[in-house]
Design a protein around this motif. Structure first.
Motif, PDB file in Angstrom:
ATOM      1  N   GLU A 132      -4.771   3.061  12.663  1.00 31.05           N
ATOM      2  CA  GLU A 132      -2.976   2.638  13.064  1.00 31.05           C
ATOM      3  C   GLU A 132      -2.923   3.644  14.193  1.00 31.05           C
ATOM      4  O   GLU A 132      -3.023   4.938  13.917  1.00 31.05           O
ATOM      5  CB  GLU A 132      -2.273   2.803  12.022  1.00 31.05           C
ATOM      6  CG  GLU A 132      -0.755   2.549  12.425  1.00 31.05           C
ATOM      7  CD  GLU A 132       0.117   2.526  11.294  1.00 31.05           C
ATOM      8  OE1 GLU A 132       1.185   2.606  11.464  1.00 31.05           O
ATOM      9  OE2 GLU A 132      -0.241   2.270  10.109  1.00 31.05           O
ATOM     10  N   HIS A 186       6.171  -2.346   9.288  1.00 32.33           N
ATOM     11  CA  HIS A 186       6.230  -0.737   9.404  1.00 32.33           C
ATOM     12  C   HIS A 186       7.490  -0.404   8.341  1.00 32.33           C
ATOM     13  O   HIS A 186       8.556  -0.702   8.833  1.00 32.33           O
ATOM     14  CB  HIS A 186       6.525  -0.011  10.651  1.00 32.33           C
ATOM     15  CG  HIS A 186       6.854   1.333  10.716  1.00 32.33           C
ATOM     16  ND1 HIS A 186       8.173   1.765  10.872  1.00 32.33           N
ATOM     17  CD2 HIS A 186       6.246   2.534  10.361  1.00 32.33           C
ATOM     18  CE1 HIS A 186       8.321   3.005  10.998  1.00 32.33           C
ATOM     19  NE2 HIS A 186       7.221   3.640  10.416  1.00 32.33           N
ATOM     20  N   TYR A 187       7.379   0.280   7.282  1.00 29.41           N
ATOM     21  CA  TYR A 187       8.163   1.034   6.641  1.00 29.41           C
ATOM     22  C   TYR A 187       9.240   0.189   5.646  1.00 29.41           C
ATOM     23  O   TYR A 187       9.276   0.484   4.322  1.00 29.41           O
ATOM     24  CB  TYR A 187       8.944   2.153   7.354  1.00 29.41           C
ATOM     25  CG  TYR A 187       9.987   2.970   6.328  1.00 29.41           C
ATOM     26  CD1 TYR A 187       9.399   3.919   5.758  1.00 29.41           C
ATOM     27  CD2 TYR A 187      11.488   2.696   6.234  1.00 29.41           C
ATOM     28  CE1 TYR A 187      10.273   4.603   4.831  1.00 29.41           C
ATOM     29  CE2 TYR A 187      12.046   3.241   5.304  1.00 29.41           C
ATOM     30  CZ  TYR A 187      11.619   4.276   4.522  1.00 29.41           C
ATOM     31  OH  TYR A 187      12.421   4.785   3.410  1.00 29.41           O
ATOM     32  N   SER A 230       1.870   4.825   1.203  1.00 24.39           N
ATOM     33  CA  SER A 230       1.678   5.482   2.649  1.00 24.39           C
ATOM     34  C   SER A 230       2.269   6.878   2.360  1.00 24.39           C
ATOM     35  O   SER A 230       2.986   7.451   1.556  1.00 24.39           O
ATOM     36  CB  SER A 230       2.799   4.995   3.636  1.00 24.39           C
ATOM     37  OG  SER A 230       2.299   5.300   4.982  1.00 24.39           O
ATOM     38  N   LYS A 236      -2.810  10.262   7.125  1.00 22.58           N
ATOM     39  CA  LYS A 236      -2.323  10.688   8.400  1.00 22.58           C
ATOM     40  C   LYS A 236      -3.515  11.451   8.978  1.00 22.58           C
ATOM     41  O   LYS A 236      -4.304  12.140   8.279  1.00 22.58           O
ATOM     42  CB  LYS A 236      -1.072  11.635   8.483  1.00 22.58           C
ATOM     43  CG  LYS A 236       0.056  10.951   8.104  1.00 22.58           C
ATOM     44  CD  LYS A 236       0.631  10.038   8.828  1.00 22.58           C
ATOM     45  CE  LYS A 236       2.180   9.637   8.234  1.00 22.58           C
ATOM     46  NZ  LYS A 236       2.430   8.377   9.245  1.00 22.58           N
ATOM     47  N   TYR A 246       0.927  -1.295  -0.049  1.00 23.14           N
ATOM     48  CA  TYR A 246      -0.158   0.108  -0.077  1.00 23.14           C
ATOM     49  C   TYR A 246       0.788   1.235   0.085  1.00 23.14           C
ATOM     50  O   TYR A 246       1.772   1.323   0.409  1.00 23.14           O
ATOM     51  CB  TYR A 246      -0.887  -0.228   1.102  1.00 23.14           C
ATOM     52  CG  TYR A 246      -0.481   0.062   2.557  1.00 23.14           C
ATOM     53  CD1 TYR A 246      -0.175   1.486   3.123  1.00 23.14           C
ATOM     54  CD2 TYR A 246      -0.069  -0.901   3.452  1.00 23.14           C
ATOM     55  CE1 TYR A 246       0.259   1.786   4.116  1.00 23.14           C
ATOM     56  CE2 TYR A 246       0.364  -0.618   4.521  1.00 23.14           C
ATOM     57  CZ  TYR A 246       0.757   0.588   5.005  1.00 23.14           C
ATOM     58  OH  TYR A 246       1.216   0.960   6.448  1.00 23.14           O
ATOM     59  N   ASP A 278      -3.965   6.807   9.944  1.00 21.83           N
ATOM     60  CA  ASP A 278      -2.690   6.490  10.904  1.00 21.83           C
ATOM     61  C   ASP A 278      -2.429   8.042  11.865  1.00 21.83           C
ATOM     62  O   ASP A 278      -2.338   8.930  11.183  1.00 21.83           O
ATOM     63  CB  ASP A 278      -1.357   6.502  10.084  1.00 21.83           C
ATOM     64  CG  ASP A 278      -0.267   6.057  11.275  1.00 21.83           C
ATOM     65  OD1 ASP A 278      -0.538   6.038  12.393  1.00 21.83           O
ATOM     66  OD2 ASP A 278       0.850   5.938  10.673  1.00 21.83           O
ATOM     67  N   LYS A 335      -2.778   5.010   2.706  1.00 23.44           N
ATOM     68  CA  LYS A 335      -2.819   5.329   4.101  1.00 23.44           C
ATOM     69  C   LYS A 335      -2.712   6.851   4.265  1.00 23.44           C
ATOM     70  O   LYS A 335      -1.636   7.300   3.827  1.00 23.44           O
ATOM     71  CB  LYS A 335      -1.848   4.318   4.921  1.00 23.44           C
ATOM     72  CG  LYS A 335      -2.179   4.800   6.304  1.00 23.44           C
ATOM     73  CD  LYS A 335      -1.081   3.904   7.337  1.00 23.44           C
ATOM     74  CE  LYS A 335       0.322   4.417   7.350  1.00 23.44           C
ATOM     75  NZ  LYS A 335       1.045   3.455   8.073  1.00 23.44           N
ATOM     76  N   GLU A 356       4.083  -1.627   3.573  1.00 21.29           N
ATOM     77  CA  GLU A 356       4.114  -0.472   3.581  1.00 21.29           C
ATOM     78  C   GLU A 356       4.947   0.133   2.505  1.00 21.29           C
ATOM     79  O   GLU A 356       6.232  -0.251   2.694  1.00 21.29           O
ATOM     80  CB  GLU A 356       4.284   0.379   4.930  1.00 21.29           C
ATOM     81  CG  GLU A 356       4.244   1.956   5.066  1.00 21.29           C
ATOM     82  CD  GLU A 356       4.277   2.563   6.192  1.00 21.29           C
ATOM     83  OE1 GLU A 356       3.871   3.648   6.324  1.00 21.29           O
ATOM     84  OE2 GLU A 356       4.862   1.765   7.122  1.00 21.29           O
TER      85      GLU A 356
END
Length: 362
Positions: free
Chosen positions: A224, A300-301, A140, A169, A138, A198, A167, A320
């Motif tokens: 998230e 994550h990341y 981000s 923020k 996905y 998130d 995603k 991500e």
């Protein structure tokens, strides 16, 4: 060929991706996208590499932690990842096994795995055992500091590139602002693209509950880090009273929060950060624990590490994606139709480009 795989030398570098302007989430403002790169050289000449995302935060602290481990790790063989991890765990105990010391521990672990894979001539996912050939990915971003035009441009760009999920923020001063931004993103990408949100721990429980309820009609896949990652009771309340799916894990240096939230039925997606959790073995151990609770793993990341690892487990559901590291490496990951495949070269399958880095003097 020299078959001695002992670590002979270690070097550190800094690499950066330029930001046009600072970007912000609910709790932080980023002025620099910076990476610390570690390279280890074995006696057989093989180079193993790892990197960590450092932004502008505490550069002296993380570099100091990395420098401290160099005398300890020299002489260990590339395959002795578990022995090195245990040794560094013992040495770090006095000042604490979490924080920058865990990051340093993970950095050497990842570099050792890279060197071992190159020595064997095999990609990491084939060494560990392949379960699948590709994973969902996905897009981000969606920073709170973005204008509406910037926000829509980013998510539509992801959709145009074949991403099936984005995603953004949340955690704005007003919940209504977050809801409006989510609504505009839904209008921009349509119903065929999933949307996640998130808050980066930037909300209190009442605000998170309000946002979860008001965003329900927008079909948000998961929420998230809505609140502080140690507010286990708050996660339980949020889950039980709103029904929204909850994701967290990127802030964790161990699996205690995973166990706590899973036993409370207050977590739906486990998101380990390979640097914070401690490296390859710790990442996989956390994934196994998540599986015991029937929880999927969506890390994550670090897509260039996470995609190969996700391809080795049965409960890995996605990864991500940011584009920050891609201009700095020689073999960026190929993303097609919303999926990413692991690199097919030995080790992790990529290296930082020499002239995009500056050596950190030791």
């Amino acid at each position: 060929m020299n078959t001695d795989t002992a670590i002979r030398d270690v070097k550190l570098y800094k690499a950066s991706t330029t930001l046009k302007k600072p970007i912000s989430d609910a709790t932080h403002t980023l002025t620099e996208i910076a990476f610390i790169v570690m390279r280890i050289q074995l006696e057989n000449g093989v180079i193993g590499e790892s990197y960590l995302l450092s932004f502008q935060y505490s550069p002296n602290a993380i570099v100091g932690a990395l420098k401290d481990i160099i005398p300890v790790i020299k002489g260990y063989k590339a395959n002795e990842t578990a022995a090195v991890y245990q040794k560094l765990d013992e040495l770090a105990e006095y000042f604490g096994n979490q924080g920058v010391l865990r990051w340093a521990q993970a950095a050497i672990n990842i570099a050792m795995w890279d060197a071992w894979g190159k020595t064997l001539g095999q990609p990491i996912h084939k060494i560990l055992g392949t379960h699948k050939e590709k994973v969902s990915i996905y897009g981000s971003g969606g920073w709170i500091s973005y204008s509406i035009d910037e926000l829509i441009e980013e998510v539509t760009n992801y959709a145009d590139r074949g991403f099936k999920a984005v995603k953004i923020k949340v955690g704005s001063p007003k919940v209504s602002t977050d809801v409006e931004r989510l609504r505009l993103v839904r209008e921009a990408v349509g119903d065929k693209v999933d949307i996640m949100m998130d808050a980066n721990q930037g909300m209190d429980l009442p605000s998170a509950m309000k946002l979860a309820r008001e965003a329900r009609d927008l079909n948000i896949n998961w929420f998230e880090e809505p609140i502080h990652h140690q507010n286990f009771q708050g996660y339980e309340i949020l889950k039980n009273q709103t029904g929204i799916s909850l994701a967290m894990g990127e802030r964790e240096f161990d699996t205690l929060p995973l166990r706590e939230l899973a036993t409370r039925n207050a977590l739906d997606i486990w998101q380990p950060d390979i640097l914070r959790i401690g490296g390859v073995e710790a990442w996989r151990e956390s994934a196994a624990l998540a599986k015991s609770f029937h929880l999927p793993v969506l890390p994550h990341y670090y897509k260039d590490y996470d995609v190969p690892l996700l391809c080795t487990i049965s409960n890995g559901v996605g990864v991500e994606s940011f584009d920050w590291v891609d201009p700095l490496i020689d073999n960026p990951m190929v993303i097609q139709d919303g999926f990413a495949k692991p690199h097919d070269l030995p080790g992790w399958g990529f290296s930082f480009i020499d002239d995009r880095m500056t050596e950190i003097k030791l």
